[in-house]
Design a protein around this motif. Sequence first.
Motif, mmCIF file in Angstrom:
data_model
loop_
_atom_site.group_PDB
_atom_site.id
_atom_site.type_symbol
_atom_site.label_atom_id
_atom_site.label_comp_id
_atom_site.label_asym_id
_atom_site.label_seq_id
_atom_site.Cartn_x
_atom_site.Cartn_y
_atom_site.Cartn_z
ATOM 1 N N GLY A 1 -66.584 -51.234 -106.829
ATOM 2 C CA GLY A 1 -65.744 -50.599 -108.367
ATOM 3 C C GLY A 1 -64.935 -49.081 -107.843
ATOM 4 N N ALA A 2 -64.821 -48.397 -107.299
ATOM 5 C CA ALA A 2 -63.276 -47.485 -106.212
ATOM 6 C C ALA A 2 -62.455 -48.408 -106.511
ATOM 7 N N LEU A 3 -60.971 -47.548 -106.981
ATOM 8 C CA LEU A 3 -59.979 -47.779 -107.338
ATOM 9 C C LEU A 3 -59.354 -47.286 -105.979
ATOM 10 N N LYS A 4 -58.665 -48.407 -105.150
ATOM 11 C CA LYS A 4 -57.765 -48.274 -103.842
ATOM 12 C C LYS A 4 -56.204 -48.300 -104.649
ATOM 13 N N LEU A 5 -55.056 -47.826 -104.604
ATOM 14 C CA LEU A 5 -53.694 -47.351 -105.083
ATOM 15 C C LEU A 5 -52.880 -46.881 -103.642
ATOM 16 N N VAL B 1 -64.374 -52.004 -114.074
ATOM 17 C CA VAL B 1 -63.238 -53.036 -113.462
ATOM 18 C C VAL B 1 -64.488 -54.499 -113.492
ATOM 19 N N GLU B 2 -65.649 -54.483 -113.732
ATOM 20 C CA GLU B 2 -66.547 -55.537 -113.876
ATOM 21 C C GLU B 2 -65.285 -56.523 -114.789
ATOM 22 N N GLU B 3 -65.026 -55.353 -115.813
ATOM 23 C CA GLU B 3 -64.192 -56.076 -116.777
ATOM 24 C C GLU B 3 -63.296 -56.845 -116.667
ATOM 25 N N LEU B 4 -62.257 -56.173 -115.738
ATOM 26 C CA LEU B 4 -61.096 -56.552 -115.439
ATOM 27 C C LEU B 4 -60.760 -57.864 -115.198
ATOM 28 N N ALA B 5 -62.263 -57.814 -113.463
ATOM 29 C CA ALA B 5 -62.400 -59.143 -112.703
ATOM 30 C C ALA B 5 -62.973 -60.135 -113.387
ATOM 31 N N LYS B 6 -63.406 -60.549 -114.418
ATOM 32 C CA LYS B 6 -63.789 -61.211 -115.678
ATOM 33 C C LYS B 6 -62.367 -61.714 -115.988
ATOM 34 N N LEU B 7 -61.270 -61.230 -116.121
ATOM 35 C CA LEU B 7 -60.644 -61.442 -117.420
ATOM 36 C C LEU B 7 -59.775 -63.039 -116.659
#
Length: 368
Positions: free
Chosen positions: A32-36, A191-197
Amino acid sequence: EKDGYDWFMRKEIHEQPRAVADALLGRHTESGALKLDEVRISDEDLREIDKIIIIACGTSNYAAMVAKYAIEHWTRIACEVELSHEFRYRDPILTRNTLVVAISQSGETADTLMAIRYAREQKSKVLAICNTNGSTIPRESDAVIYTHAGPEIGVASTKGFVTQLIACYLLGLFLAQVRGTRFGDEIRDVVEELAKLPGHLQRQLDESASVLDLAKTLADAKSVLFLGRHAGFPVALEGALKLKELAYIHAEGFAAGELKHGPIALIEQDLPVFCVVPPRGRDQLHDKMVSAIQEIRARGARTIVLAEEGDDDVAPYADVLLPLPVVPTLLQPVVAAIPLQLFACELATLMGHDVDQPRNLAKSVTVE
Ligand code: F6R
């Protein structure tokens, strides 16, 4: 090609589950760490930022308004939102520590381009959120987050908008991670909630037949209002814009808290009012929205209520209830946009308008 759909817009609405998945792809780790990686501004410079100004036009400006709620909440950096053309021709306060975020689906909007040129002259850093690879705005920016929605052909932005929202959430979470304003587990939860979208959106599209019925009952409306609060306020503005540009009927969005300061005088018998209800939660947002709906219904309005499924508090005051998947408040704009896009598309189709090429509009506005 339209893949069997009558309009590019309808095809693009239905592409949104995939577009959102693509916008998230490769941008976070398992933990769940962001990689941009594409944000080519050093962590050191990102920690120095003391103000963010997000500039955009039209629908992209509504994505910017949603971004303000999320970015300020997660990062505690002061965040302003401004229309590109208003920003450019006043005398905005810009320093080296101001991050200017320019949101543009096409990457060619002249108003936004002139604004970022001005911001860079003032030595501010510019980060573009854009859907079109190699277009002018990202080329002239210090960094870019591409939205990866794929080409958007319908003039009215749909998948462009929801993927802009995703990019804004990713940016906000990334800044929170770099600056340490949120703990890793909090970021991971979002991030987990985003992945459910994508799954939520697919289910909404599969179950969207009621929106066509609704459009049939509203085909002769002269005016339609949209109400929202918090992150639902920009969604109300976006719902109204879609209806104006596609169905050519008068539509206006308001912050629900503003009703009693004027707009409630517009409420009359049978006026259709779309109401975006915040998720039930700890704060008072939800209950205040329910009271606003009671007020307008008592004055005879037809309430079309977008609320999370199972929201029994609001159901009694809804003439039509459009259930939304259960998501956190800040992510609700993604799911709330879907029925409003579909509604505008259906209504314009019923009225016999060209949905992909509304009158007087161009897909990219390359003159100021
Ligand atoms: C509305 C719409 C326009 C654009 C605006 C900005 O559906 O598409 O309001 O959002 O013209 O365009 P971009 O994002 O290309 O800068």
